[in-house]
Design a protein around this motif. Structure first.
Motif, PDB file in Angstrom:
ATOM      1  N   LEU A  35      -1.097 -38.935  73.344  1.00 13.30           N
ATOM      2  CA  LEU A  35      -1.789 -38.869  72.059  1.00 13.30           C
ATOM      3  C   LEU A  35      -2.058 -40.271  71.548  1.00 13.30           C
ATOM      4  CD1 LEU A  35       0.215 -36.141  70.090  1.00 13.30           C
ATOM      5  CD2 LEU A  35      -1.812 -35.843  71.526  1.00 13.30           C
ATOM      6  N   ALA A  36      -3.209 -40.431  70.914  1.00 13.68           N
ATOM      7  CA  ALA A  36      -3.527 -41.657  70.179  1.00 13.68           C
ATOM      8  C   ALA A  36      -3.631 -41.290  68.707  1.00 13.68           C
ATOM      9  CB  ALA A  36      -4.840 -42.257  70.682  1.00 13.68           C
ATOM     10  N   THR A  37      -3.564 -42.280  67.842  1.00 11.62           N
ATOM     11  CA  THR A  37      -3.706 -42.028  66.408  1.00 11.62           C
ATOM     12  C   THR A  37      -5.038 -41.332  66.132  1.00 11.62           C
ATOM     13  OG1 THR A  37      -2.401 -43.990  65.897  1.00 11.62           O
ATOM     14  CG2 THR A  37      -3.758 -43.086  64.119  1.00 11.62           C
ATOM     15  N   GLY A  38      -4.989 -40.231  65.394  1.00 10.98           N
ATOM     16  CA  GLY A  38      -6.200 -39.492  65.057  1.00 10.98           C
ATOM     17  C   GLY A  38      -6.561 -38.387  66.030  1.00 10.98           C
ATOM     18  N   THR A  39      -5.811 -38.241  67.144  1.00  7.26           N
ATOM     19  CA  THR A  39      -6.095 -37.154  68.082  1.00  7.26           C
ATOM     20  C   THR A  39      -5.843 -35.798  67.421  1.00  7.26           C
ATOM     21  OG1 THR A  39      -5.415 -38.510  69.974  1.00  7.26           O
ATOM     22  CG2 THR A  39      -5.483 -36.127  70.303  1.00  7.26           C
ATOM     23  N   PRO A  40      -6.792 -34.869  67.483  1.00  2.94           N
ATOM     24  CA  PRO A  40      -6.535 -33.523  66.938  1.00  2.94           C
ATOM     25  C   PRO A  40      -5.420 -32.839  67.730  1.00  2.94           C
ATOM     26  CG  PRO A  40      -8.888 -33.886  67.271  1.00  2.94           C
ATOM     27  CD  PRO A  40      -8.181 -35.001  67.964  1.00  2.94           C
ATOM     28  N   VAL A  41      -4.362 -32.462  67.033  1.00  2.00           N
ATOM     29  CA  VAL A  41      -3.209 -31.859  67.697  1.00  2.00           C
ATOM     30  C   VAL A  41      -3.201 -30.343  67.530  1.00  2.00           C
ATOM     31  CG1 VAL A  41      -0.689 -31.841  67.839  1.00  2.00           C
ATOM     32  CG2 VAL A  41      -1.882 -33.966  67.293  1.00  2.00           C
ATOM     33  N   LEU A  42      -3.467 -29.869  66.308  1.00  2.00           N
ATOM     34  CA  LEU A  42      -3.438 -28.439  66.034  1.00  2.00           C
ATOM     35  C   LEU A  42      -4.621 -28.039  65.148  1.00  2.00           C
ATOM     36  CD1 LEU A  42       0.340 -27.967  65.099  1.00  2.00           C
ATOM     37  CD2 LEU A  42      -0.758 -27.110  67.183  1.00  2.00           C
ATOM     38  N   THR A  43      -5.119 -26.847  65.362  1.00  2.00           N
ATOM     39  CA  THR A  43      -6.023 -26.213  64.402  1.00  2.00           C
ATOM     40  C   THR A  43      -5.210 -25.172  63.658  1.00  2.00           C
ATOM     41  OG1 THR A  43      -7.952 -26.516  65.836  1.00  2.00           O
ATOM     42  CG2 THR A  43      -8.130 -24.878  64.095  1.00  2.00           C
TER      43      THR A  43
END
Length: 375
Positions: free
Chosen positions: A217-225
């Motif tokens: 993961l990088a900062t700002g990566t969408p993790v969950l909807t």
């Protein structure tokens, strides 16, 4: 021109009447009062009709008449938003599963084995908070700490040493290093408890895949909807009929298993947009319904439901089936009253149309009287 008094003029056929009613209902939306419609200057109380009885009859009834309409809706959850990675990045090691509900201070996901927890608030967690900081995000954090029992400070917009002490107690409760500071690598804000809809898209796969434990993961990566945890129904209405679904309008929702539950309109869109149906580009407005008792709602997400909107109610009025109406020669409306083997045409004034009936009034009408209808 035949003289009506000589009996040469008879009521017009129901086919022409239906054409008039279709036009009338199209103009009014099918559920409004239409009083004193086309009332002529001469209004005979009713003449005995020498022709035979109608093929069928229906009673004139007295009672409440409620204007309602039905819409096709979809069962879902309130709102939808993305939870993005807020820390410096790392390896995703755990995700809250789809369909689960995450509440205050519970885990949303883990990076390098360290949990990011949900707190309630509308402001995003965009910085690491420390003593001396001020702002709405500080108040949000303090409100959550207080709700969790970590008190000893004033809930305001200033991060004091007492706030830092409460943060340390919170960190101790989760076996974290007690720094007295906290940032987006530990907390994500949402307005309330959330329901996990699905994992975020994998940006590295061109948005075609879903991230999973083991991904970087990088900062700002969408993790969950996620969505709100509350069950709601959404549907749309033509912009011209938006008044039928005002905020607060009472509704009854029929679920796929036939269960009928009460609710009310809680949100109405402000912008009309054309739907996806290429055959119907009528501008429509989105409407959201909340249930009076959300705990009673059962059903699979995105299931089709029926929403019945309750409109105006007329109390203690006479009504007849709409197909009992006759178009009179001089432009008014009437009904054919059947009594003691004879019939007579009685002029009526029309009121509300609702559920296949119409409010009527006129001399010579009473509850229980029989009126002619098609077979």
């Amino acid at each position: 021109m035949p003289d009506p008094r000589a009996g040469g003029a008879r009521p017009l056929g129901r086919r022409r009447l239906w054409l008039a009613l279709v036009t009338l209902l199209a103009l009014t939306g099918g559920g409004v009062a239409v009083t004193a419609l086309a009332t002529p200057s001469k209004a005979p109380a009713g003449d005995t009709d020498t022709k035979g009885p109608p093929p069928a009859t229906a009673p004139v009834t007295r009672g409440d008449l409620t204007d309602s309409s039905s819409r096709d809706g979809t069962l879902g959850h309130l709102g939808e938003r993305k939870i993005n990675a807020g820390g410096p990045g790392g390896t995703l090691t755990w995700l809250a599963p789809a369909g689960s509900v995450v509440e205050r201070d519970e885990r949303l996901y883990e990076v390098d084995g360290e949990a990011v927890r949900l707190m309630y608030g509308d402001e995003p967690m965009y910085r690491t908070l420390k003593a001396g900081d001020k702002g709405k995000d500080v108040r949000q954090l303090e409100e959550n700490l207080a709700a969790l029992g970590h008190t000893g400070f004033d809930v305001d917009e200033e991060y004091t040493d007492r706030t830092a002490a409460a943060v340390k107690r919170w960190q101790k409760s989760h076996d974290l290093k007690q720094t007295g500071t906290v940032g987006p690598d530990r907390i994500a804000f949402a307005g309330s408890a959330v329901r996990v809809k699905e994992a975020g898209p994998d940006a590295g796969a061109g948005g075609q895949g879903r991230i999973a434990p083991g991904d970087r993961l990088a900062t700002g990566t969408p993790v969950l909807t996620v969505t709100g945890s509350e069950r709601v129904v959404t549907f749309d209405v033509p912009a011209a009929e938006a008044a039928t679904a005002r905020t607060g309008t009472k509704v009854t929702v029929t679920l796929p298993d036939g269960t009928r539950l009460p609710g009310r309109v809680t949100a109405v869109g402000r912008t009309a947009t054309a739907g996806d149906d290429p055959q119907d580009k009528t501008p429509k407005i989105d409407v959201t319904v909340s249930f009076d008792d959300p705990g009673e709602v059962k059903g699979v997400d995105q299931s089709p439901v029926t929403v019945e909107l309750t409109g105006e109610t007329r109390r203690d009025v006479l009504s007849v089936p709409v197909n009992a109406l006759l178009a009179l020669p001089d432009g008014g409306f009437g009904v054919q009253v059947v009594e003691n083997g004879t019939t007579r045409d009685v002029r009526v004034e029309l009121g509300m149309f609702a559920r296949g009936r119409v409010e009527v009034s006129g001399d010579g009408l009473s509850a229980g009287a029989k009126v002619g209808v098609p077979s």
